[in-house]
Design a protein around this motif. Structure first.
Motif, PDB file in Angstrom:
ATOM      1  N   ALA A 183       0.824  -1.210   0.000  1.00  0.00           N
ATOM      2  CA  ALA A 183       0.000   0.000   0.000  1.00  0.00           C
ATOM      3  C   ALA A 183       0.859   1.261   0.000  1.00  0.00           C
ATOM      4  O   ALA A 183       0.600   2.206  -0.752  1.00  0.00           O
ATOM      5  CB  ALA A 183      -0.923  -0.011   1.220  1.00  0.00           C
ATOM      6  N   VAL A 184       1.897   1.257   0.825  1.00  0.00           N
ATOM      7  CA  VAL A 184       2.761   2.440   0.896  1.00  0.00           C
ATOM      8  C   VAL A 184       3.563   2.601  -0.387  1.00  0.00           C
ATOM      9  O   VAL A 184       3.845   3.728  -0.821  1.00  0.00           O
ATOM     10  CB  VAL A 184       3.672   2.362   2.134  1.00  0.00           C
ATOM     11  N   PHE A 185       3.935   1.507  -1.028  1.00  0.00           N
ATOM     12  CA  PHE A 185       4.601   1.577  -2.332  1.00  0.00           C
ATOM     13  C   PHE A 185       3.735   2.338  -3.333  1.00  0.00           C
ATOM     14  O   PHE A 185       4.224   3.210  -4.066  1.00  0.00           O
ATOM     15  CB  PHE A 185       4.878   0.169  -2.840  1.00  0.00           C
ATOM     16  N   ALA A 186       2.449   2.033  -3.373  1.00  0.00           N
ATOM     17  CA  ALA A 186       1.550   2.718  -4.299  1.00  0.00           C
ATOM     18  C   ALA A 186       1.445   4.202  -3.975  1.00  0.00           C
ATOM     19  O   ALA A 186       1.469   5.052  -4.873  1.00  0.00           O
ATOM     20  CB  ALA A 186       0.162   2.073  -4.246  1.00  0.00           C
ATOM     21  N   VAL A 187       1.352   4.523  -2.687  1.00  0.00           N
ATOM     22  CA  VAL A 187       1.142   5.917  -2.277  1.00  0.00           C
ATOM     23  C   VAL A 187       2.417   6.738  -2.380  1.00  0.00           C
ATOM     24  O   VAL A 187       2.421   7.848  -2.911  1.00  0.00           O
ATOM     25  CB  VAL A 187       0.588   5.958  -0.835  1.00  0.00           C
ATOM     26  N   GLU A 188       3.529   6.184  -1.874  1.00  0.00           N
ATOM     27  CA  GLU A 188       4.771   6.965  -1.807  1.00  0.00           C
ATOM     28  C   GLU A 188       5.491   7.044  -3.142  1.00  0.00           C
ATOM     29  O   GLU A 188       6.012   8.107  -3.523  1.00  0.00           O
ATOM     30  CB  GLU A 188       5.712   6.356  -0.761  1.00  0.00           C
ATOM     31  N   LEU A 190       4.420   5.510  -6.530  1.00  0.00           N
ATOM     32  CA  LEU A 190       3.679   5.656  -7.780  1.00  0.00           C
ATOM     33  C   LEU A 190       2.818   6.918  -7.810  1.00  0.00           C
ATOM     34  O   LEU A 190       2.693   7.557  -8.857  1.00  0.00           O
ATOM     35  CB  LEU A 190       2.804   4.422  -8.011  1.00  0.00           C
ATOM     36  N   LEU A 191       2.231   7.275  -6.690  1.00  0.00           N
ATOM     37  CA  LEU A 191       1.338   8.440  -6.667  1.00  0.00           C
ATOM     38  C   LEU A 191       1.988   9.670  -6.053  1.00  0.00           C
ATOM     39  O   LEU A 191       1.629  10.796  -6.410  1.00  0.00           O
ATOM     40  CB  LEU A 191       0.065   8.095  -5.879  1.00  0.00           C
ATOM     41  N   ALA A 192       2.928   9.471  -5.145  1.00  0.00           N
ATOM     42  CA  ALA A 192       3.589  10.581  -4.449  1.00  0.00           C
ATOM     43  C   ALA A 192       2.565  11.560  -3.882  1.00  0.00           C
ATOM     44  O   ALA A 192       2.706  12.774  -3.978  1.00  0.00           O
ATOM     45  CB  ALA A 192       4.551  11.314  -5.396  1.00  0.00           C
ATOM     46  N   GLU A 193       1.538  10.989  -3.279  1.00  0.00           N
ATOM     47  CA  GLU A 193       0.470  11.824  -2.714  1.00  0.00           C
ATOM     48  C   GLU A 193      -0.146  11.080  -1.533  1.00  0.00           C
ATOM     49  O   GLU A 193      -0.650   9.962  -1.681  1.00  0.00           O
ATOM     50  CB  GLU A 193      -0.615  12.107  -3.754  1.00  0.00           C
ATOM     51  N   ILE A 194      -0.111  11.721  -0.370  1.00  0.00           N
ATOM     52  CA  ILE A 194      -0.722  11.133   0.815  1.00  0.00           C
ATOM     53  C   ILE A 194      -2.011  11.891   1.112  1.00  0.00           C
ATOM     54  O   ILE A 194      -1.989  13.061   1.504  1.00  0.00           O
ATOM     55  CB  ILE A 194       0.224  11.195   2.020  1.00  0.00           C
ATOM     56  N   SER A 195      -3.122  11.235   0.894  1.00  0.00           N
ATOM     57  CA  SER A 195      -4.435  11.825   1.149  1.00  0.00           C
ATOM     58  C   SER A 195      -5.431  10.697   1.352  1.00  0.00           C
ATOM     59  O   SER A 195      -5.130   9.528   1.081  1.00  0.00           O
ATOM     60  CB  SER A 195      -4.862  12.712  -0.023  1.00  0.00           C
ATOM     61  N   LEU A 200      -6.759   5.323   1.415  1.00  0.00           N
ATOM     62  CA  LEU A 200      -7.842   4.373   1.684  1.00  0.00           C
ATOM     63  C   LEU A 200      -7.936   3.274   0.619  1.00  0.00           C
ATOM     64  O   LEU A 200      -7.962   2.080   0.967  1.00  0.00           O
ATOM     65  CB  LEU A 200      -9.167   5.114   1.822  1.00  0.00           C
ATOM     66  N   PRO A 201      -8.002   3.602  -0.672  1.00  0.00           N
ATOM     67  CA  PRO A 201      -8.047   2.515  -1.661  1.00  0.00           C
ATOM     68  C   PRO A 201      -6.766   1.685  -1.703  1.00  0.00           C
ATOM     69  O   PRO A 201      -6.812   0.472  -1.958  1.00  0.00           O
ATOM     70  CB  PRO A 201      -8.285   3.234  -2.988  1.00  0.00           C
ATOM     71  N   ALA A 202      -5.607   2.314  -1.429  1.00  0.00           N
ATOM     72  CA  ALA A 202      -4.352   1.553  -1.415  1.00  0.00           C
ATOM     73  C   ALA A 202      -4.353   0.535  -0.284  1.00  0.00           C
ATOM     74  O   ALA A 202      -3.977  -0.625  -0.472  1.00  0.00           O
ATOM     75  CB  ALA A 202      -3.166   2.504  -1.270  1.00  0.00           C
ATOM     76  N   PHE A 203      -4.790   0.948   0.891  1.00  0.00           N
ATOM     77  CA  PHE A 203      -4.854   0.031   2.023  1.00  0.00           C
ATOM     78  C   PHE A 203      -5.837  -1.099   1.744  1.00  0.00           C
ATOM     79  O   PHE A 203      -5.550  -2.270   1.999  1.00  0.00           O
ATOM     80  CB  PHE A 203      -5.268   0.790   3.287  1.00  0.00           C
ATOM     81  N   ALA A 204      -7.005  -0.744   1.249  1.00  0.00           N
ATOM     82  CA  ALA A 204      -8.037  -1.755   1.009  1.00  0.00           C
ATOM     83  C   ALA A 204      -7.590  -2.766  -0.046  1.00  0.00           C
ATOM     84  O   ALA A 204      -7.699  -3.986   0.150  1.00  0.00           O
ATOM     85  CB  ALA A 204      -9.334  -1.075   0.582  1.00  0.00           C
ATOM     86  N   ALA A 205      -7.080  -2.281  -1.175  1.00  0.00           N
ATOM     87  CA  ALA A 205      -6.684  -3.174  -2.263  1.00  0.00           C
ATOM     88  C   ALA A 205      -5.547  -4.088  -1.843  1.00  0.00           C
ATOM     89  O   ALA A 205      -5.560  -5.303  -2.123  1.00  0.00           O
ATOM     90  CB  ALA A 205      -6.282  -2.360  -3.493  1.00  0.00           C
ATOM     91  N   SER A 206      -4.536  -3.547  -1.153  1.00  0.00           N
ATOM     92  CA  SER A 206      -3.400  -4.373  -0.746  1.00  0.00           C
ATOM     93  C   SER A 206      -3.798  -5.393   0.313  1.00  0.00           C
ATOM     94  O   SER A 206      -3.330  -6.540   0.295  1.00  0.00           O
ATOM     95  CB  SER A 206      -2.267  -3.486  -0.219  1.00  0.00           C
ATOM     96  N   ALA A 207      -4.658  -4.992   1.238  1.00  0.00           N
ATOM     97  CA  ALA A 207      -5.102  -5.932   2.268  1.00  0.00           C
ATOM     98  C   ALA A 207      -5.890  -7.085   1.653  1.00  0.00           C
ATOM     99  O   ALA A 207      -5.674  -8.263   1.986  1.00  0.00           O
ATOM    100  CB  ALA A 207      -5.954  -5.199   3.304  1.00  0.00           C
TER     101      ALA A 207
END
Length: 425
Positions: A183-188, A190-195, A200-207
């Motif tokens: 999840a953090v890989f996607a946010v930090e 690929l997206l470089a955006e924490i919001s 929320l979708p990153a956490f849900a999809a990875s879990a």
């Protein structure tokens, strides 16, 4: 991901339900894809080296040594022919060119057949022992699935971008059982955006992906380490070693970048890749831990299972084998190779440090250096930290020295890369 609103300003329930369903389906698909990648990889390893139980390194040691050379030779031929044909197809028809995850996040559509073939070739060569990471394949499969779902659901460009990144992160989470790191890989990265819209979708999809993949992927940590303890000597070493590890990691990144920039562009791959893979197979007759995605070397370093000088030699050869594989034209990642190289360097550095100031377990040095090296190569300190902790199942005991070492390594890496880009001495 701004919600659609009605005239009264309230969020449209249909939009919310659609987004929740698509996010859940992204996680399920990425989990299935990651599980299939893992199954295919293990099946090829068992077939190539003739073992049915134990891990990859045990299978290597128990198989006839000639199998290492034969398996790598076959991998070189299959990879060379496959990528030559795939890239030639893309040159003739741009619509069939390989599209990376990063390009897909930025809006390009991933061609399904080409993407699956590219991922399949990665699984084949790593399963046969090629010295490169396997994590790109499940990320590509997850991103492909997420992009297709987003298009079918009629989502906006921003929503699609977020979900493609979440799909890639979920694929990583599935194949390694690292839901937080994925999840953090996607946010930090690929997206470089924490919001809320990204987290929320990153956490849900990875879990969801990690949960689904547990049908095939073991839930236990990727690496087994003894119980480690915090000590003053390890804290001081972490501060001093961070900049040195950062320099080594930047050197590896630059070498990998150079190798990729000078890889064969046409028929040359049909010669270079088989010869390179054959050379790696011959080297593996004496240093079998250089084969595969790096897990074998990483486990040896984390357990300090061989003499330190032998692990250091294997680390250097592993780095050369990985760079040679990239330079030969293979597609793949450097995540687990970077972790293994960092662990090997940390073990060697820690052994030397223990002569000056004893009191720390050798695997602790390997763990700390692995996290720092990975953080620099990924250019993502948080992702590097979390992935290493999830890979090893470690708790907060060594969190302070790991963070200190990562800070020093990433700071030096940033300065060196900025100097390279700007040309400032």
């Amino acid at each position: 991901m701004p919600p659609a609103r009605s005239a009264t300003g309230s969020a449209t329930p249909r939009w919310i339900v659609r987004l929740v369903v698509v996010t859940a389906l992204v996680g399920v698909g990425a989990g299935i894809g990651g599980g299939l990648v893992s199954l295919g990889l293990h099946a090829l390893q068992h077939f190539a080296f003739g073992y049915s139980e134990g891990d990859f390194f045990e299978g290597l040691l128990n198989a006839p040594p000639v199998n290492r050379v034969v398996a790598l030779a076959v991998a070189g031929v299959v990879g060379a022919v496959g990528w030559w044909a795939l890239r030639r197809w893309g040159q003739r028809s741009p619509a069939h060119a390989v599209v990376s995850v990063e390009q897909s996040v930025n809006g390009r559509r991933m061609p399904p057949v080409v993407t699956l073939l590219n991922a399949g070739l990665q699984v084949v060569i790593v399963g046969l022992g090629a010295s490169i990471g396997r994590e790109v394949a499940p990320r590509e499969v997850g991103a492909l699935w997420a992009g297709w779902l987003a298009e079918r659901a009629g989502l906006s460009a921003r929503e699609r971008r977020i979900l493609v990144a979440c799909g890639a992160g979920a694929g990583l989470a599935a194949v390694y059982n690292v839901p937080f790191g994925g999840a953090v890989f996607a946010v930090e990265i690929l997206l470089a955006e924490i919001s809320f819209a990204t987290v929320l979708p990153a956490f849900a999809a990875s879990a969801i992906a990690a949960l689904v993949a547990r049908i095939w992927v073991p839930a236990n940590p990727l690496y087994v380490l003894p119980e480690l303890h915090l000590s003053p000597t390890i804290v001081v070493w972490s501060v001093l070693a961070g900049p040195l590890i950062g320099c080594a990691a930047v050197g590896f990144v630059r070498a990998a970048r150079f190798a990729q920039a000078h890889r064969p562009r046409s028929w040359g791959i049909l010669i270079v890749m088989p010869l390179t893979f054959l050379a790696v197979g011959v080297a593996a007759l004496w240093l079998p831990a250089i084969l595969g995605n790096g897990r074998a070397l990483g486990q040896l370093a984390f357990a300090a299972a061989l003499p330190v000088l032998l692990i250091l030699l294997t680390t250097v050869v592993k780095a050369a084998a990985t760079l040679g594989t990239i330079g030969a034209g293979a597609a793949g990642g450097t995540l687990t190779p970077s972790l293994a190289i960092g662990a090997g360097l940390g073990l060697a550095g820690g052994a030397a440090w223990n002569l000056l100031w004893p009191g720390a377990e050798l695997p602790a040095f390997a763990l700390i250096a692995a996290a720092a090296f990975l953080a620099v190569t990924m250019r993502a300190p948080v992702t590097g930290l979390l992935l290493t902790m999830e890979f090893t199942g470690q708790g907060p005991d060594l969190l302070v020295p790991v963070m200190l070492c990562i800070a020093g390594a990433v700071a030096v890496g940033y300065v060196l890369e900025r100097t390279r880009v700007t040309g400032v001495a």
